[in-house]
Design a protein around this motif. Structure first.
Motif, PDB file in Angstrom:
ATOM      1  N   PRO A  47      27.340  -9.521  76.852  1.00 50.14           N
ATOM      2  CA  PRO A  47      27.849  -8.238  76.344  1.00 50.14           C
ATOM      3  C   PRO A  47      27.320  -7.079  77.180  1.00 50.14           C
ATOM      4  CG  PRO A  47      26.222  -9.173  74.852  1.00 50.14           C
ATOM      5  CD  PRO A  47      26.444 -10.182  75.915  1.00 50.14           C
ATOM      6  N   ASP A  48      28.013  -5.954  77.094  1.00 53.71           N
ATOM      7  CA  ASP A  48      27.666  -4.777  77.905  1.00 53.71           C
ATOM      8  C   ASP A  48      26.234  -4.317  77.730  1.00 53.71           C
ATOM      9  OD1 ASP A  48      30.761  -2.906  78.073  1.00 53.71           O
ATOM     10  OD2 ASP A  48      29.621  -4.044  79.578  1.00 53.71           O
ATOM     11  N   TYR A  49      25.770  -4.317  76.451  1.00 51.10           N
ATOM     12  CA  TYR A  49      24.448  -3.743  76.202  1.00 51.10           C
ATOM     13  C   TYR A  49      23.348  -4.597  76.795  1.00 51.10           C
ATOM     14  CZ  TYR A  49      24.886  -7.051  72.323  1.00 51.10           C
ATOM     15  OH  TYR A  49      25.102  -8.174  71.559  1.00 51.10           O
ATOM     16  N   ALA A  50      23.676  -5.837  77.163  1.00 49.14           N
ATOM     17  CA  ALA A  50      22.637  -6.713  77.697  1.00 49.14           C
ATOM     18  C   ALA A  50      22.588  -6.677  79.210  1.00 49.14           C
ATOM     19  CB  ALA A  50      22.865  -8.140  77.220  1.00 49.14           C
ATOM     20  N   ILE A  51      23.441  -5.865  79.822  1.00 43.70           N
ATOM     21  CA  ILE A  51      23.386  -5.720  81.276  1.00 43.70           C
ATOM     22  C   ILE A  51      22.603  -4.458  81.565  1.00 43.70           C
ATOM     23  CG2 ILE A  51      24.730  -5.484  83.376  1.00 43.70           C
ATOM     24  CD1 ILE A  51      27.076  -6.716  81.883  1.00 43.70           C
ATOM     25  N   PRO A  52      21.521  -4.557  82.339  1.00 38.75           N
ATOM     26  CA  PRO A  52      20.732  -3.340  82.585  1.00 38.75           C
ATOM     27  C   PRO A  52      21.580  -2.285  83.299  1.00 38.75           C
ATOM     28  CG  PRO A  52      19.536  -5.279  83.336  1.00 38.75           C
ATOM     29  CD  PRO A  52      20.898  -5.730  82.976  1.00 38.75           C
ATOM     30  N   ASP A  53      21.513  -1.070  82.783  1.00 41.00           N
ATOM     31  CA  ASP A  53      22.272   0.038  83.382  1.00 41.00           C
ATOM     32  C   ASP A  53      21.323   1.211  83.491  1.00 41.00           C
ATOM     33  OD1 ASP A  53      23.853   2.157  84.023  1.00 41.00           O
ATOM     34  OD2 ASP A  53      25.033   2.127  82.184  1.00 41.00           O
ATOM     35  N   PRO A  54      20.964   1.617  84.715  1.00 43.51           N
ATOM     36  CA  PRO A  54      19.899   2.621  84.868  1.00 43.51           C
ATOM     37  C   PRO A  54      20.173   3.946  84.182  1.00 43.51           C
ATOM     38  CG  PRO A  54      20.427   1.619  86.985  1.00 43.51           C
ATOM     39  CD  PRO A  54      21.435   1.120  86.012  1.00 43.51           C
ATOM     40  N   GLU A  63      11.179  10.091  72.440  1.00 43.19           N
ATOM     41  CA  GLU A  63      12.093  10.830  73.299  1.00 43.19           C
ATOM     42  C   GLU A  63      13.270   9.948  73.671  1.00 43.19           C
ATOM     43  OE1 GLU A  63       8.442  12.398  75.945  1.00 43.19           O
ATOM     44  OE2 GLU A  63      10.416  12.682  76.826  1.00 43.19           O
ATOM     45  N   THR A  64      14.374  10.585  74.015  1.00 43.36           N
ATOM     46  CA  THR A  64      15.523   9.828  74.524  1.00 43.36           C
ATOM     47  C   THR A  64      15.566   9.997  76.035  1.00 43.36           C
ATOM     48  OG1 THR A  64      16.683  10.353  72.496  1.00 43.36           O
ATOM     49  CG2 THR A  64      18.012   9.541  74.315  1.00 43.36           C
ATOM     50  N   VAL A  65      15.568   8.887  76.758  1.00 41.39           N
ATOM     51  CA  VAL A  65      15.571   8.931  78.219  1.00 41.39           C
ATOM     52  C   VAL A  65      16.548   7.872  78.718  1.00 41.39           C
ATOM     53  CG1 VAL A  65      13.168   9.693  78.363  1.00 41.39           C
ATOM     54  CG2 VAL A  65      13.687   7.279  78.404  1.00 41.39           C
ATOM     55  N   THR A  66      16.817   7.868  80.010  1.00 42.66           N
ATOM     56  CA  THR A  66      17.656   6.806  80.570  1.00 42.66           C
ATOM     57  C   THR A  66      16.796   5.578  80.833  1.00 42.66           C
ATOM     58  OG1 THR A  66      17.234   7.539  82.805  1.00 42.66           O
ATOM     59  CG2 THR A  66      19.187   8.430  81.722  1.00 42.66           C
ATOM     60  N   GLU A  67      17.463   4.434  81.017  1.00 44.37           N
ATOM     61  CA  GLU A  67      16.725   3.187  81.215  1.00 44.37           C
ATOM     62  C   GLU A  67      15.823   3.272  82.443  1.00 44.37           C
ATOM     63  OE1 GLU A  67      18.962  -0.424  81.130  1.00 44.37           O
ATOM     64  OE2 GLU A  67      19.744  -0.041  79.110  1.00 44.37           O
ATOM     65  N   SER A  68      16.321   3.881  83.527  1.00 48.26           N
ATOM     66  CA  SER A  68      15.481   3.914  84.734  1.00 48.26           C
ATOM     67  C   SER A  68      14.302   4.859  84.547  1.00 48.26           C
ATOM     68  CB  SER A  68      16.308   4.317  85.956  1.00 48.26           C
ATOM     69  OG  SER A  68      16.882   5.572  85.734  1.00 48.26           O
ATOM     70  N   GLU A  69      14.520   5.954  83.827  1.00 47.17           N
ATOM     71  CA  GLU A  69      13.403   6.859  83.578  1.00 47.17           C
ATOM     72  C   GLU A  69      12.359   6.201  82.690  1.00 47.17           C
ATOM     73  OE1 GLU A  69      14.482  10.691  82.084  1.00 47.17           O
ATOM     74  OE2 GLU A  69      12.370  11.236  81.802  1.00 47.17           O
ATOM     75  N   LYS A  70      12.838   5.422  81.721  1.00 47.60           N
ATOM     76  CA  LYS A  70      11.878   4.742  80.866  1.00 47.60           C
ATOM     77  C   LYS A  70      11.003   3.808  81.703  1.00 47.60           C
ATOM     78  CE  LYS A  70      11.069   1.903  76.881  1.00 47.60           C
ATOM     79  NZ  LYS A  70      11.502   1.502  75.548  1.00 47.60           N
ATOM     80  N   ARG A  71      11.641   3.087  82.646  1.00 47.37           N
ATOM     81  CA  ARG A  71      10.871   2.157  83.462  1.00 47.37           C
ATOM     82  C   ARG A  71       9.780   2.916  84.226  1.00 47.37           C
ATOM     83  NH1 ARG A  71      14.975  -0.279  86.145  1.00 47.37           N
ATOM     84  NH2 ARG A  71      15.490  -1.099  84.107  1.00 47.37           N
ATOM     85  N   GLU A  72      10.138   4.080  84.776  1.00 47.02           N
ATOM     86  CA  GLU A  72       9.144   4.851  85.534  1.00 47.02           C
ATOM     87  C   GLU A  72       8.027   5.343  84.633  1.00 47.02           C
ATOM     88  OE1 GLU A  72      12.450   6.858  88.387  1.00 47.02           O
ATOM     89  OE2 GLU A  72      10.977   8.221  87.438  1.00 47.02           O
ATOM     90  N   ARG A  73       8.372   5.834  83.466  1.00 45.66           N
ATOM     91  CA  ARG A  73       7.348   6.403  82.597  1.00 45.66           C
ATOM     92  C   ARG A  73       6.451   5.320  82.025  1.00 45.66           C
ATOM     93  NH1 ARG A  73       9.727  11.377  79.281  1.00 45.66           N
ATOM     94  NH2 ARG A  73       7.535  11.490  78.704  1.00 45.66           N
ATOM     95  N   VAL A  74       7.027   4.160  81.713  1.00 48.29           N
ATOM     96  CA  VAL A  74       6.184   3.053  81.258  1.00 48.29           C
ATOM     97  C   VAL A  74       5.235   2.652  82.382  1.00 48.29           C
ATOM     98  CG1 VAL A  74       6.210   0.625  80.597  1.00 48.29           C
ATOM     99  CG2 VAL A  74       7.781   2.198  79.517  1.00 48.29           C
ATOM    100  N   ALA A  75       5.745   2.663  83.626  1.00 49.85           N
ATOM    101  CA  ALA A  75       4.877   2.342  84.764  1.00 49.85           C
ATOM    102  C   ALA A  75       3.716   3.326  84.824  1.00 49.85           C
ATOM    103  CB  ALA A  75       5.676   2.387  86.061  1.00 49.85           C
ATOM    104  N   GLY A  76       4.024   4.605  84.605  1.00 52.52           N
ATOM    105  CA  GLY A  76       2.963   5.609  84.621  1.00 52.52           C
ATOM    106  C   GLY A  76       1.942   5.356  83.531  1.00 52.52           C
ATOM    107  N   SER A 228      13.005  -1.629  79.117  1.00 54.40           N
ATOM    108  CA  SER A 228      14.110  -0.679  79.005  1.00 54.40           C
ATOM    109  C   SER A 228      15.286  -1.304  78.271  1.00 54.40           C
ATOM    110  CB  SER A 228      14.576  -0.256  80.397  1.00 54.40           C
ATOM    111  OG  SER A 228      13.589   0.470  81.041  1.00 54.40           O
ATOM    112  N   ASN A 229      15.499  -2.583  78.486  1.00 54.65           N
ATOM    113  CA  ASN A 229      16.670  -3.231  77.908  1.00 54.65           C
ATOM    114  C   ASN A 229      16.260  -4.598  77.371  1.00 54.65           C
ATOM    115  OD1 ASN A 229      19.110  -4.644  77.475  1.00 54.65           O
ATOM    116  ND2 ASN A 229      20.160  -3.288  78.902  1.00 54.65           N
TER     117      ASN A 229
END
Lengths: 338, 292
Positions: A47-54, A63-76, A228-229
């Motif tokens: 399904p669509d929601y299971a495909i990572p989309d940055p 907060e609401t962020v995009t998937e790629s931003e979440k990845r960066e912030r979690v990394a931080g 993120s996903n």
């Protein structure tokens, strides 16, 4: 004659009811009682929601962020907390996280495979520990398999998206016995895409893939809420597991199994004391604020069980086990055999 | 300070009230993952809204815990400047930061500072220009002190735990002017110098963190402790009490002024040169060791 999907369901229900719920051993050959070999229904298209989309919106704490931003912030967050991660875990849970992790590993009992045709219950196993940077679960797995079950052919791969956490784990692993260190591999990988992994501190850009159906046990402890996903990670887990392999997840969950007073006290402790301890010990209030918000945002036990089933796993019983009144929960699923 | 007797009964009643009432819930944005309900609300602790950007309003218990924790940890590890800052903010209310703000309001220069709200950062001071000033100016003395100690006007952490915005600025101003107080008194950045300066600041500003920092004198070496007890503590108390409020100095306007003039106006006499005294003692000890 019963239809094939119905026969499959019966076989699985039977095997899951009768296997001991706490030892999902991968190499057990569970006999199905129908004479026809049930074939799987054609796999559902992802399904669509299971495909990572940055650029898809998700949440980072409140907060609401995009998937790629979440990845960066979690990394931080995790690069910042890596050094004091173990000390902070002890302070935040009064050392109780050790009990949870001990129970999690003991209930999986890696290295012990009594249902194999071979009289020796020590078949080789490949365990993949996801988001396992600092190595708590992996070291326990190695101890249980190599020492308690005397099974030296169990190997563990620790995978984490964050090199700082992996470095802490690698440094801690130098205290293990040499045989256990030899059975350990460190991999930098994004759990949503295990086709692009690289060994820790490798400088070359080439990546390798974790092959389909190559893992007996896939574990993730206190990591999946940072992904993120999550559906994508669950489907990757389904891909890399062997049929009959087990997916096991230890994660914070809804602490509503005891009294409302306990739930209120837990929430007040989480939101007031934990950021304060983070500031005092680690000098970082924001990271710990994110951590407690991410716990609150994580789906409930039932919802997460449904996500696991949606990804193609079969669960036994209600599908999860509450620990400490629901503060943590262990979710297990098995990839059905063909 | 209003002390609420935090008995078990009160605690239980509060928790029961929190559990029973509809909590301060936040609606979330719908996420695209499957199987999560769309109008889910997430619990947040009941906190008043922030009064300025970066403000974190804490309740009394949290402030007390922050005060105790940051005080103990910064005493054990004085390199945790962030905790010293947090300690200052947690102990500033109820009375002391208001007293300091009122002292600013009582002076015309203080009032102007509160109106303009200037900030001292590494970018707002033009250091090369200050180095070009004549030797006896405030600006030159300040830069000479920075160069001698090997420090820079690094950005101090922003105030987060003081509820009133104006008092938050007062605390921020105090924090940013700390290096100027070093230059004014000539005290170095070693632990001995910092403790002596804190004693001076306590006598002058009455902030509890400065007073409690004087207990760090217990961590000094015996020779340093003796010097502190005999020379620097009496100097600090005498000058801090005699001097007018250093918080009211508009440093940005005083940079080209003669430093002795400013010291005389404020009523501050510089203490014996601490670095020279430390060096003399080190050499005396070395001579004694080698002589024997």
């Amino acid at each position: 004659m019963a239809s094939r999907p119905a026969a499959l369901r019966r076989a699985l229900q039977f095997s899951l009811r009768h296997s001991r719920p706490s030892t999902f051993s991968s190499s057990s050959s569970i006999r199905s009682f129908s004479s026809t070999t049930p074939s799987l229904a054609p796999p559902n298209p992802t399904p669509d929601y299971a495909i990572p989309d940055p650029s898809r919106p998700t949440h980072f704490g409140y907060e609401t962020v995009t998937e790629s931003e979440k990845r960066e912030r979690v990394a931080g967050v995790f690069t910042s907390v890596a050094e004091s991660y173990d000390r902070m875990n002890d302070l935040m849970s009064f050392g109780w996280h050790r009990i949870w992790k001990d129970h999690f590993v003991a209930s999986l009992n890696p290295g012990f495979t009594p249902l194999t045709p071979d009289p020796d219950p020590r078949a080789p196993q490949h365990i993949l520990d996801i988001a396992g940077g600092t190595g708590d679960i992996a070291f326990r797995m190695l101890h249980t398999a190599h020492t308690l079950n005397s099974n030296p052919s169990v190997r563990v791969t620790i995978s984490d998206i964050n090199p700082a956490m992996l470095t802490v784990g690698k440094q801690r692993s130098t205290a293990l016995p040499a045989s256990q260190q030899a059975a350990l591999t460190f991999l930098e990988a994004n759990a949503e895409d295990l086709t692009r992994t690289k060994p820790l501190s490798s400088t070359s850009p080439t990546t390798s893939s974790i092959p389909d159906a190559s893992v007996d046990l896939y574990t993730v402890a206190f990591g999946i809420r940072n992904f993120s996903n999550i559906p994508a990670a669950l489907r990757e887990a389904h891909r890399v597991l062997k049929p009959g392999g087990v997916f096991a997840c230890l994660e914070f969950s809804k602490a509503d199994k005891w009294t409302p007073l306990f739930t209120a006290a837990y929430r007040e402790w989480s939101f007031r004391a934990i950021p304060l301890i983070g500031q005092l010990v680690a000098g970082d209030r924001e990271s710990y604020q994110y951590l407690v918000e991410s716990i609150e945002r994580f789906p409930s036990q039932r919802e997460f069980r449904d996500m696991i089933v949606d990804a193609g796993f079969a669960v036994g019983g209600q599908g999860w086990e509450d620990l400490t009144g629901g503060v943590a929960a262990v979710h297990k699923g098995m990839k059905p055999r063909e | 300070m209003l002390l609420v007797p935090y008995t078990m009964e009160v605690a239980l009643r509060r928790f029961a009230a929190i559990a029973a009432r509809p909590n301060a819930l936040r609606p979330c944005a719908t996420t695209a993952t499957a199987l999560t309900p769309s109008r889910r609300q997430y619990w947040t602790p009941s906190r008043p809204p922030p009064n300025y950007p970066g403000h974190i309003p804490l309740n009394t218990l949290e402030k007390a815990a922050l005060a105790i924790g940051s005080g103990l940890i910064s005493l054990a590890n004085p390199r945790r400047a962030d905790l010293i800052a947090a300690f200052a903010e947690a102990t500033a209310t109820p009375y002391f930061i208001y007293r300091l703000r009122d002292a600013m309001l009582a002076s015309p220069t203080g009032r102007r500072i509160l109106r303009d709200r200037p900030r001292i950062t590494s970018t707002s001071l033009n250091l090369p220009h200050l180095r070009s000033l004549p030797a006896r100016t405030v600006g030159r003395t300040y830069v000479a002190w920075l160069d001698r100690e090997g420090v820079s006007p690094d950005t101090r952490s922003t105030v987060r735990y003081i509820d009133d915005p104006e008092c938050a600025y007062v605390m921020q101003r105090y924090r940013e002017c700390h290096d100027f107080y070093h230059a004014l008194t000539g005290l170095p950045v070693v632990r001995e110098g910092e403790v002596a300066l804190k004693a001076f600041e306590f006598a002058n500003t009455l902030l509890p963190m400065t007073g409690l920092s004087v207990f760090a004198a217990a961590t000094l070496k015996p020779g340093e402790r003796r010097r502190f007890r005999e020379t620097y503590l009496p100097w600090a108390l005498r000058n801090g009490l005699r001097a007018s409020e250093v918080i009211n100095v508009y440093w940005e306007e005083e940079l080209e002024r003669d430093v002795e003039d400013l010291r005389r106006e404020l009523g501050v006499e510089p203490p014996p040169d601490m670095r020279a005294e430390r060096k003399a003692e080190r050499e005396a000890r070395k001579r004694a060791r080698e002589g024997i």
